[in-house]
Design a protein around this motif. Structure first.
Motif, PDB file in Angstrom:
ATOM      1  N   GLY A   1       0.811  -1.213   0.000  1.00  0.00           N
ATOM      2  CA  GLY A   1       0.000   0.000   0.000  1.00  0.00           C
ATOM      3  C   GLY A   1       0.846   1.265   0.000  1.00  0.00           C
ATOM      4  N   ALA A   2       1.934   1.264   0.779  1.00  0.00           N
ATOM      5  CA  ALA A   2       2.809   2.436   0.824  1.00  0.00           C
ATOM      6  C   ALA A   2       3.496   2.667  -0.519  1.00  0.00           C
ATOM      7  CB  ALA A   2       3.848   2.260   1.926  1.00  0.00           C
ATOM      8  N   ILE A   3       3.938   1.590  -1.168  1.00  0.00           N
ATOM      9  CA  ILE A   3       4.601   1.721  -2.462  1.00  0.00           C
ATOM     10  C   ILE A   3       3.611   2.201  -3.524  1.00  0.00           C
ATOM     11  CG2 ILE A   3       5.732   0.420  -4.303  1.00  0.00           C
ATOM     12  CD1 ILE A   3       7.081  -1.252  -2.147  1.00  0.00           C
ATOM     13  N   ASN A   4       2.363   1.739  -3.453  1.00  0.00           N
ATOM     14  CA  ASN A   4       1.368   2.147  -4.438  1.00  0.00           C
ATOM     15  C   ASN A   4       1.026   3.632  -4.345  1.00  0.00           C
ATOM     16  OD1 ASN A   4       1.188  -0.386  -5.591  1.00  0.00           O
ATOM     17  ND2 ASN A   4      -0.551  -1.026  -4.341  1.00  0.00           N
ATOM     18  N   LYS A   5       1.321   4.255  -3.215  1.00  0.00           N
ATOM     19  CA  LYS A   5       1.077   5.695  -3.075  1.00  0.00           C
ATOM     20  C   LYS A   5       2.086   6.539  -3.852  1.00  0.00           C
ATOM     21  CE  LYS A   5      -1.138   5.377   1.477  1.00  0.00           C
ATOM     22  NZ  LYS A   5      -1.027   5.720   2.921  1.00  0.00           N
ATOM     23  N   ILE A   6       3.157   5.907  -4.284  1.00  0.00           N
ATOM     24  CA  ILE A   6       4.147   6.632  -5.080  1.00  0.00           C
ATOM     25  C   ILE A   6       3.673   6.596  -6.528  1.00  0.00           C
ATOM     26  CG2 ILE A   6       6.567   6.717  -5.799  1.00  0.00           C
ATOM     27  CD1 ILE A   6       7.288   5.522  -3.132  1.00  0.00           C
ATOM     28  N   ASP A   7       2.846   7.569  -6.866  1.00  0.00           N
ATOM     29  CA  ASP A   7       2.224   7.645  -8.182  1.00  0.00           C
ATOM     30  C   ASP A   7       2.614   8.961  -8.845  1.00  0.00           C
ATOM     31  OD1 ASP A   7       0.821   9.492  -6.689  1.00  0.00           O
ATOM     32  OD2 ASP A   7      -1.037   8.320  -6.640  1.00  0.00           O
ATOM     33  N   LYS A   8       1.954   9.316  -9.919  1.00  0.00           N
ATOM     34  CA  LYS A   8       2.322  10.527 -10.650  1.00  0.00           C
ATOM     35  C   LYS A   8       2.101  11.785  -9.812  1.00  0.00           C
ATOM     36  CE  LYS A   8      -2.105  10.792 -13.125  1.00  0.00           C
ATOM     37  NZ  LYS A   8      -2.740  10.804 -14.479  1.00  0.00           N
ATOM     38  N   GLY A   9       1.119  11.764  -8.907  1.00  0.00           N
ATOM     39  CA  GLY A   9       0.917  12.906  -8.025  1.00  0.00           C
ATOM     40  C   GLY A   9       2.069  13.070  -7.052  1.00  0.00           C
ATOM     41  N   TYR A  10       2.541  11.950  -6.499  1.00  0.00           N
ATOM     42  CA  TYR A  10       3.692  11.993  -5.595  1.00  0.00           C
ATOM     43  C   TYR A  10       4.929  12.487  -6.341  1.00  0.00           C
ATOM     44  CZ  TYR A  10       7.529  10.299  -2.694  1.00  0.00           C
ATOM     45  OH  TYR A  10       8.686  10.207  -1.964  1.00  0.00           O
ATOM     46  N   ILE A  11       5.131  11.975  -7.546  1.00  0.00           N
ATOM     47  CA  ILE A  11       6.314  12.366  -8.317  1.00  0.00           C
ATOM     48  C   ILE A  11       6.274  13.853  -8.641  1.00  0.00           C
ATOM     49  CG2 ILE A  11       7.452  12.085 -10.558  1.00  0.00           C
ATOM     50  CD1 ILE A  11       6.802   9.125 -10.402  1.00  0.00           C
ATOM     51  N   LYS A  12       5.104  14.393  -8.937  1.00  0.00           N
ATOM     52  CA  LYS A  12       4.993  15.820  -9.225  1.00  0.00           C
ATOM     53  C   LYS A  12       5.441  16.655  -8.035  1.00  0.00           C
ATOM     54  CE  LYS A  12       1.759  19.411 -10.694  1.00  0.00           C
ATOM     55  NZ  LYS A  12       0.353  19.719 -11.081  1.00  0.00           N
ATOM     56  N   LYS A  13       5.042  16.257  -6.824  1.00  0.00           N
ATOM     57  CA  LYS A  13       5.474  16.977  -5.624  1.00  0.00           C
ATOM     58  C   LYS A  13       6.980  16.860  -5.433  1.00  0.00           C
ATOM     59  CE  LYS A  13       1.122  16.436  -3.101  1.00  0.00           C
ATOM     60  NZ  LYS A  13       0.482  15.860  -1.879  1.00  0.00           N
ATOM     61  N   LEU A  14       7.524  15.674  -5.737  1.00  0.00           N
ATOM     62  CA  LEU A  14       8.962  15.474  -5.604  1.00  0.00           C
ATOM     63  C   LEU A  14       9.717  16.340  -6.613  1.00  0.00           C
ATOM     64  CD1 LEU A  14      10.786  13.724  -3.804  1.00  0.00           C
ATOM     65  CD2 LEU A  14      10.762  11.989  -5.588  1.00  0.00           C
ATOM     66  N   GLN A  15       9.167  16.497  -7.795  1.00  0.00           N
ATOM     67  CA  GLN A  15       9.793  17.344  -8.797  1.00  0.00           C
ATOM     68  C   GLN A  15       9.782  18.816  -8.389  1.00  0.00           C
ATOM     69  OE1 GLN A  15       7.392  15.880 -12.143  1.00  0.00           O
ATOM     70  NE2 GLN A  15       9.273  15.123 -13.095  1.00  0.00           N
ATOM     71  N   GLU A  16       8.850  19.158  -7.518  1.00  0.00           N
ATOM     72  CA  GLU A  16       8.780  20.530  -7.012  1.00  0.00           C
ATOM     73  C   GLU A  16       9.695  20.749  -5.820  1.00  0.00           C
ATOM     74  OE1 GLU A  16       4.651  20.839  -6.210  1.00  0.00           O
ATOM     75  OE2 GLU A  16       4.078  21.146  -8.324  1.00  0.00           O
ATOM     76  N   GLY A  17      10.396  19.688  -5.408  1.00  0.00           N
ATOM     77  CA  GLY A  17      11.363  19.831  -4.328  1.00  0.00           C
ATOM     78  C   GLY A  17      10.862  19.453  -2.961  1.00  0.00           C
ATOM     79  N   ALA A  18       9.744  18.770  -2.891  1.00  0.00           N
ATOM     80  CA  ALA A  18       9.204  18.335  -1.606  1.00  0.00           C
ATOM     81  C   ALA A  18       9.750  16.966  -1.267  1.00  0.00           C
ATOM     82  CB  ALA A  18       7.679  18.291  -1.657  1.00  0.00           C
TER      83      ALA A  18
END
Length: 448
Positions: free
Chosen positions: A319-336
């Motif tokens: 479940g935790a791994i499945n939360k790493i989706d395109k929305g998560y990646i977008k936040k990571l690309q913003e430096g979060a």
């Protein structure tokens, strides 16, 4: 056995073709800056002497150096020099290539009982040398019997574990092609991580090295043992091998430490899995994208005092791994990046390099290696586990890093020992079974 390794020569290997001016500045990405500590990951590839077709060590050395120069034209940042936590000047200064003799043993001795802290003598750099600005180095080690080992060190500042394997595969393919195998494909890397994850203007990484001395031991789980454990995780439909072993190993680490006098029962137990982001993009990125393209998925097991918590953990991890989706990646690309270690939790970290053709892809023209060993110094917590496939791909090797007293207890844990098997490295030798573990290592393991 303590290895006596004597370095007999050193030279610098430069790319066979100069790097174009427009590629001279390789910018670190945000993930390079924040995820990766300034240490080296290592890969050691062992080849037994085959007598009939193997050339002498001088011919092997010349062949490796020539193919290395060629592949460095594709992986040109490796031949440059790093500047702080900001960028690499791809100036073609080259990489060190050391040649060494192992004076006191045969390769078969190492394969019977490989001790990881001794194996670090077969690589060219100190693994925790954070001040070294050289991204990559090689050491060719000749044994008395005619066997040899290729030791590679790659800076974690420029690459994750999959990228390190990607380079070794490309080097081996280049070497095979030079020997006439024109069917082999040489996959070209893509250096776009700074475009995907724009860097920040700071020079210091936020990732620290472990302050406490840890050791690493290797345990082997065969297919039947893994399948038996899988059957216990009835809450999840067909858990993967890694989900299964992660939950089991975590539960035994908790079990052997919970009685310690200084153990804080109020602390949460956090389970961390390193996740390959290439597969998480929409659409997925090609596997040959080079860099630190990883993040972590955290889960906090519940029901810690019931003794059954490991059987629910596999589902929580997925479940935790499945939360790493395109929305998560977008936040990571913003430096979060909110995955920071906390003193209020005990973290166990897991990463897997399974399902990568580690042996077939590291054929430099003389056949599959007898064994491939890898390691990575650790971060600021113990309980770090790396999974790799065994040589026959039937089982899994687990490299577990923790405090020495914790691993001593784990080796005496009855439930844990029921699942591991006596192991040996080389299927090409008529060896007797060896103890379950193959020693310890004082250079700590990182994640990917």
């Amino acid at each position: 056995m303590a290895l006596e390794v004597e370095v007999i020569s050193q030279e610098i290997i430069k790319p066979s073709s100069p790097t174009p001016d427009h590629l001279r500045h390789y910018q670190f990405s945000f993930l390079d800056q924040t995820v990766a500590p300034q240490i080296y990951v290592f890969l050691i590839i062992f080849f037994e002497f085959n007598g009939k077709t193997q050339p002498n060590i001088t011919e092997i050395s010349n062949h490796l150096k020539k193919s290395l120069a060629e592949v460095l034209t594709l992986f040109y940042p490796l031949a440059g020099r790093a500047h702080d936590n900001l960028y690499i000047d791809c100036n073609d200064q080259g990489i060190p290539f050391l040649e060494a003799h192992v004076n006191n043993c045969k390769l078969s001795d190492v394969l019977r009982n490989p001790i990881p802290d001794e194996l670090t003598k077969l690589v060219p750099f100190e693994l925790d040398d954070g001040d070294n600005n050289i991204p990559f180095g090689v050491q060719l080690n000749a044994f008395e019997c005619g066997g040899f080992a290729i030791g590679q060190c790659l800076s974690h500042k420029i690459a994750d574990g999959l990228s390190a394997l990607m380079f070794s595969r490309a080097w081996a393919a280049t070497a095979r092609r030079a020997l006439g195998d024109h069917q082999v494909e040489i996959q070209h890397p893509e250096f776009v991580s700074a475009t995907l994850f724009p860097p920040k203007l700071f020079a210091q990484t936020s990732v620290g090295l472990a302050k406490n001395k840890s050791v690493t031991k290797r345990f082997v789980f065969d297919a039947s043992s893994i399948e038996h454990l899988r059957a216990k995780y009835v809450d999840l439909d067909r858990p993967t091998r890694i989900e299964t072993l992660s939950a089991f190993i975590w539960s035994r680490l908790v079990a052997v430490t919970k009685e310690e006098a200084n153990h804080d029962h109020q602390k949460l137990h956090n389970v961390r899995h390193v996740v390959n982001l290439r597969r998480r993009f929409d659409p997925p990125l090609p596997p040959h994208y080079f860099g630190n393209l990883i993040t972590v998925a955290d889960s906090t097991p519940s029901l810690l005092n019931t003794g059954e918590e490991c059987y629910g953990l596999a589902k929580q991890v997925r479940g935790a791994i499945n939360k790493i989706d395109k929305g998560y990646i977008k936040k990571l690309q913003e430096g979060a990046d909110d995955h920071m270690s906390s003193d209020s939790s005990v973290t166990s970290a897991f990463t897997s390099l399974c399902n990568f053709p580690l042996y077939d892809d590291n054929d430099f023209g003389w056949g599959r290696p007898s064994w491939v060993s890898l390691g990575m110094p650790g971060l600021d917590f113990n309980n770090v586990v790396i999974f790799v496939d065994t040589r026959d791909a039937d089982g899994i090797e687990a490299y577990i890093t923790s405090a020495e007293e914790v691993l001593t207890k784990l080796e005496s844990d009855t439930e844990f020992l029921q699942r591991v098997r006596p192991s040996w490295v080389s299927s090409g030798l008529n060896l007797t079974h060896q103890p379950t573990t193959i020693g310890n290592i004082n250079t700590r393991i990182d994640l990917v």
